[in-house]
Write a protein that holds these residues in place. Structure first.
Motif, PDB file in Angstrom:
ATOM      1  N   VAL A   1      -7.481  -0.917   2.822  1.00  0.00           N
ATOM      2  CA  VAL A   1      -7.843   0.497   2.830  1.00  0.00           C
ATOM      3  C   VAL A   1      -9.348   0.677   3.003  1.00  0.00           C
TER       4      VAL A   1
ATOM      5  N   ARG B   1      -6.969   9.395  -1.524  1.00  0.00           N
ATOM      6  CA  ARG B   1      -5.721   9.149  -0.801  1.00  0.00           C
ATOM      7  C   ARG B   1      -4.991   7.951  -1.401  1.00  0.00           C
ATOM      8  N   HIS B   2      -5.756   7.032  -1.966  1.00  0.00           N
ATOM      9  CA  HIS B   2      -5.180   5.832  -2.595  1.00  0.00           C
ATOM     10  C   HIS B   2      -5.691   5.753  -4.034  1.00  0.00           C
TER      11      HIS B   2
ATOM     12  N   ILE C   1       0.840  -1.201   0.000  1.00  0.00           N
ATOM     13  CA  ILE C   1       0.000   0.000   0.000  1.00  0.00           C
ATOM     14  C   ILE C   1       0.874   1.250   0.000  1.00  0.00           C
TER      15      ILE C   1
ATOM     16  N   THR D   1     -10.932   8.575   0.862  1.00  0.00           N
ATOM     17  CA  THR D   1     -10.116   7.358   0.833  1.00  0.00           C
ATOM     18  C   THR D   1      -9.662   7.045  -0.583  1.00  0.00           C
TER      19      THR D   1
ATOM     20  N   LEU E   1      -7.084   2.707  -5.876  1.00  0.00           N
ATOM     21  CA  LEU E   1      -8.231   1.939  -5.385  1.00  0.00           C
ATOM     22  C   LEU E   1      -9.273   1.723  -6.480  1.00  0.00           C
TER      23      LEU E   1
ATOM     24  N   ASP F   1       0.687   3.992  -2.952  1.00  0.00           N
ATOM     25  CA  ASP F   1       0.378   5.386  -2.691  1.00  0.00           C
ATOM     26  C   ASP F   1       1.489   6.299  -3.207  1.00  0.00           C
TER      27      ASP F   1
END
Lengths: 243, 243
Positions: free
Chosen positions: B81, B112-113, B36, B109, B116, B40
């Motif tokens: 996540v 931020r990622h 992760i 979220t 995803l 990121d």
DNA sequence: CCGCCATGCGTACAGTGTGCGCATCGAAGG
DNA sequence: CCTTCGATGCGCACACTGTACGCATGGCGG
């Protein structure tokens, strides 16, 4: 099958194969068309420059004379299928019907080419081809004619929904296709596992539409689900139309 | 850096490097966490099993003792996540505020990622980890308590919108990040090109929010756009609440 | 007829996911 | 204490990827 692939033991001008000019020549359009055919038939991870070249009776690196990079090829493919999306002409009497038509056309296009949403998610809509520009322009015309004071916000609302739903559906259909079964068979086979998985989750079990009765026509269920959400968004938008 | 990588000229029990047990041992959780972090920091295409192994002072194939396949690793990362998404407890007095909170949490979220949404689009939500199940369960509880007769349809409507918008935003932010500039700089640099591109498209030019004034705070513009669309969907849903 | 230039392609390089079998460890059992 | 065993790490290898490079070829303008 191939032009010069069969190794000739005595290289010579006389034994060399002639270039076959009867085959359709390599061209950017032909490459993009064939790429789309491969993507539709075998999925996004099955497309490689070598396989694509082979399909066109060409070497892998020959493609690079017409296309700068694989990413660029994907952008071209996206713009090509964008031409399939039908947006009604602006100014009709029923804007809801027109938007519903456009949204449905986007969805069916995305489901016909399940790799579309993947590429959109990767590239964003950064570089815009002519077909995509046309699509956007017609949408803007439609929502402007409908009377929305901020058409771009309305468009974003509707098509974020459409893209989100289409992405999820396309991923699902891809999974189904990989199973080799029909959608009904796949659902039927997964039903017990799904019910076991949601045991202990009270609300999930109660809310899920996973009854075997409804699993008999999953495609219709998806159609209804899409239509329902679209109506929700359109209702919300209608409230914002100046009267 | 490495354990046995520095080739030892005289292989022998005495000169062999000791296994370093002070380093955190390789474990599934450690692998997922580090994956992760890499995703990121460097994006989805920068993650390879070899690089990931190197970060953990391990060889690439060592990871396969703890993870069956790279795809499985990605599923684990997604579920990890998913735990960051906050869904308020059901039964509060203001269902709209609660749903808005959940939707916003999903969005932040996803931003931020930014990988995803890509993985979601690829894998669908076929295999569901515990955190994702929890997320779904809490949503179901929320919408059921709010009084929706078909909570799953309402959930699908809202979160299709949320997923669609988040996917588009994440792709945009990824593009911005690759440019090395701030979002404002990037927008400013692209402005003339965008205006030139939409020349000849009347409605596009008129509808687009690409004025240099608004380019000064693009993040806020995105926040507003997301909030606007969400309100639209919630308004549409509110009409369907039995009174 | 010559020379140019666009086009095709063979080779090569750096990188990928991952199967296989060996080396090595900590722990369990005599 | 010695032996054995299962779990863990890893070097190697394989098939495959995108694409840079330079050479060969053909059609075309002078």
């Amino acid at each position: 099958m191939s032009r010069t692939k069969d190794k000739n033991p005595i290289p010579s001008v006389w034994t060399r194969e002639q270039r076959r000019t009867d085959q359709p020549a390599l061209s950017r359009d032909a490459i993009v068309r064939e790429a789309i055919a491969m993507l539709d038939a075998e999925g996004i991870e099955a497309l490689s420059m070598r396989k694509l070249g082979a399909r066109l009776n060409a070497g892998a690196t020959s493609l690079y004379r017409h296309v700068a990079t694989k990413d660029e090829l994907m952008e071209l493919a996206v713009d090509e299928v964008a031409a399939e999306i039908h947006v009604p002409r602006a100014g009709g009497p029923d804007w809801r019907a027109a938007v519903t038509e456009a949204a449905g056309s986007f969805r069916t296009t995305a489901l016909r080419h399940p790799w579309l949403t993947l590429v959109l998610g990767q590239a964003g809509l950064a570089y815009l081809g002519p077909n995509y520009m046309n699509f956007s322009e017609r949408l803007a015309a439609l929502f402007t004619a409908a009377g929305f004071p901020e058409p771009s916000r309305a468009i974003d609302a509707v098509f974020s929904y459409v893209i989100g739903m289409s992405t999820t559906e396309a991923a699902w259909l891809t999974t189904v296709a990989r199973s080799g079964e029909s959608e009904s068979e796949f659902v039927a086979r997964l039903l017990p596992a799904a019910q076991r998985a949601s045991a202990g989750y009270d609300h999930l079990a109660a809310a899920g539409p996973e009854t075997s009765a409804q699993a008999s026509d999953p495609a219709k269920l998806r159609d209804d689900k899409f239509a329902y959400g679209l109506e929700v968004v359109l209702d919300g938008l209608a409230l914002r139309l100046p009267k």
